[in-house]
Design a protein around this motif. Structure first.
Motif, PDB file in Angstrom:
ATOM      1  N   LEU A   1       0.822  -1.220   0.000  1.00 56.75           N
ATOM      2  CA  LEU A   1       0.000   0.000   0.000  1.00 56.75           C
ATOM      3  C   LEU A   1       0.855   1.269   0.000  1.00 56.75           C
ATOM      4  N   MET A   2       2.077   1.140   0.544  1.00 58.15           N
ATOM      5  CA  MET A   2       2.962   2.305   0.561  1.00 58.15           C
ATOM      6  C   MET A   2       3.864   2.341  -0.675  1.00 58.15           C
TER       7      MET A   2
ATOM      8  N   SER B   1      -4.892   4.896   0.814  1.00 56.76           N
ATOM      9  CA  SER B   1      -5.858   5.231   1.848  1.00 56.76           C
ATOM     10  C   SER B   1      -6.197   6.716   1.775  1.00 56.76           C
ATOM     11  N   THR B   2      -5.279   7.481   1.159  1.00 56.13           N
ATOM     12  CA  THR B   2      -5.494   8.923   1.145  1.00 56.13           C
ATOM     13  C   THR B   2      -5.961   9.427  -0.219  1.00 56.13           C
TER      14      THR B   2
ATOM     15  N   THR C   1       3.635   8.534   5.150  1.00 55.37           N
ATOM     16  CA  THR C   1       3.857   7.562   4.083  1.00 55.37           C
ATOM     17  C   THR C   1       2.563   7.274   3.319  1.00 55.37           C
ATOM     18  N   THR C   2       1.506   7.958   3.686  1.00 56.34           N
ATOM     19  CA  THR C   2       0.157   7.863   3.087  1.00 56.34           C
ATOM     20  C   THR C   2      -0.593   6.584   3.473  1.00 56.34           C
ATOM     21  N   LEU C   3      -0.034   5.831   4.420  1.00 54.16           N
ATOM     22  CA  LEU C   3      -0.723   4.603   4.838  1.00 54.16           C
ATOM     23  C   LEU C   3      -1.997   4.936   5.618  1.00 54.16           C
ATOM     24  N   LEU C   4      -1.930   5.990   6.417  1.00 51.77           N
ATOM     25  CA  LEU C   4      -3.102   6.425   7.182  1.00 51.77           C
ATOM     26  C   LEU C   4      -3.566   7.786   6.678  1.00 51.77           C
ATOM     27  N   PRO C   5      -4.865   7.987   6.592  1.00 53.01           N
ATOM     28  CA  PRO C   5      -5.339   9.318   6.151  1.00 53.01           C
ATOM     29  C   PRO C   5      -5.123  10.354   7.257  1.00 53.01           C
TER      30      PRO C   5
END
Lengths: 101, 275
Positions: free
Chosen positions: A91-92, A99-100, B3-7
């Motif tokens: 995902l990274m 997620s964003t 790292t964009t993994l979590l909003p």
């Protein structure tokens, strides 16, 4: 190669070990040809109309088991990726499943 | 989150000039991440795992082969390059995880405690490799609790306390500003003395006291070494002990960190911040 194809290729390659191949190929064959023919004896053929009859082994058993084993294998890969930290890692990465955004 | 993994929950942030909320994909294309937790492919060996990771990043095949050989050499993974990842030890897996990330090009690398589980020799070579990459222009966002590593690698250090950045500065400036205490280290010929330990622990000149079990060295953190050293000799005389070695060591980043976090705790209790 497109990112989706690269991820699919990676999943296929990650499933080419002996244990995965057994569950993907040998296990369904066992169900269809051994258990399927066995069940054929006790599950009566199903009349779908117009005189067409479907028995367990060539149709329903094969379709059901293909769906079950396909779903199980895909789920197993996801489960391993979650367990081993690769899901977050992918995902990274350059994947378009963020997620964003 | 970076790292964009979590909003993001609130506020605004940019990484490499890209907005975290709207340009996550652009950010991910330019960063690398080594997570704190393990991450490895089930059912693949080390080399194939690195190769597939490179493929995901769209690195050309010839380039992947070249980089895999180079990284396997750098991270000393020759002996287990053909081993399945599930059979690797925790340290070997960690090495694979760090090495694998360098298979692709990036502008910024997030490393979350990358040396946990590594033996000292491998740890040294990993840190040297990271330092070399930084020299070549890579920016590394390095998270660690091992302050010697931070001091060795980092040009700027952000100290985080209770989830909040309390200071950002160079290691030298942090030590200069917050590392007023010195460490007096000494050894006793007799090894240990509980009387000496209890007397020094309760001394008003001593802010911290400890003993390294391996080397047997006592370490006294103080702002007044000129008062503590005579006190150590007086106590040794009284207890019939012999001080076999004693010296004042330079302020470490750890001392500065402890002082800073302690000051921040006190300031927070009074509704202020450390400056």
């Amino acid at each position: 190669m497109n990112i989706y194809l690269r991820l699919v290729y990676r999943n296929i390659r990650a499933n080419l070990d002996r244990a995965s191949l057994f569950f993907e190929l040998i296990f369904p064959l066992f169900f269809i040809f051994v258990q399927g023919f066995g069940l054929n004896g006790i599950v009566p053929p199903f009349d779908v109309g117009n005189g067409r009859v479907i028995s367990y082994s060539p149709a329903a058993g094969a379709v059901t088991l293909t769906v079950i084993s396909g779903g199980t294998n895909a789920g197993t890969q996801l489960w391993f990726d979650r367990k081993n930290g690769m899901f977050e890692q992918l995902l990274m990465g350059p994947s378009p499943a963020p997620s964003t955004s | 989150m970076l790292t964009t993994l979590l909003p993001p929950t609130s506020g605004r942030a940019t990484v490499l000039g890209h907005d975290l909320k709207t340009e996550g994909r652009k950010i991910r294309a330019q960063i690398g991440v080594v997570q704190q937790q393990d991450s490895f492919d089930q059912g693949l060996n080390v080399e194939t795992s690195m190769d597939l990771y490179g493929l995901i990043w769209n690195v050309p095949k010839a380039e992947r082969r070249r980089r895999i050989d180079e990284l396997i050499g750098h991270f000393e993974m020759q002996e287990f390059r053909k081993m399945p990842t599930v059979d690797l030890s925790a340290g070997q897996r960690r090495r694979l995880q760090v090495a694998r990330e360098f298979i692709h090009e990036m502008d910024l690398l997030f490393l979350d405690e990358p040396t946990v589980g590594l033996d000292p020799i491998v740890r040294g070579s990993v840190l040297d490799y990271l330092k070399e990459r930084v020299r070549q222009g890579l920016t590394i966002f390095f998270t660690t609790h091992i302050l010697e590593e931070a001091e060795y690698l980092c040009n700027r250090i952000a100290v985080i306390n209770q989830g909040r950045i309390v200071q950002i500065d160079t290691p030298e400036n942090l030590k200069r500003r917050f590392g007023s205490a010195k460490a007096v280290e000494f050894k006793l010929l007799q090894g240990t003395s509980s009387e000496m330990a209890s007397a020094l622990s309760s001394s008003p000149s001593v802010s911290r006291f400890g003993r390294d079990e391996g080397s047997g060295v006592y370490r006294v953190t103080t702002t007044r070494p000129e008062a503590v050293i005579p006190e150590i000799y007086r106590l040794a005389d009284r207890l019939n002990l012999t001080v076999s070695s004693i010296y004042i060591s330079e302020t470490t980043l750890e001392d500065a960190f402890i002082n800073l976090v302690t000051e921040d705790g006190k300031a927070a209790a009074n509704g202020g911040r450390v400056s």
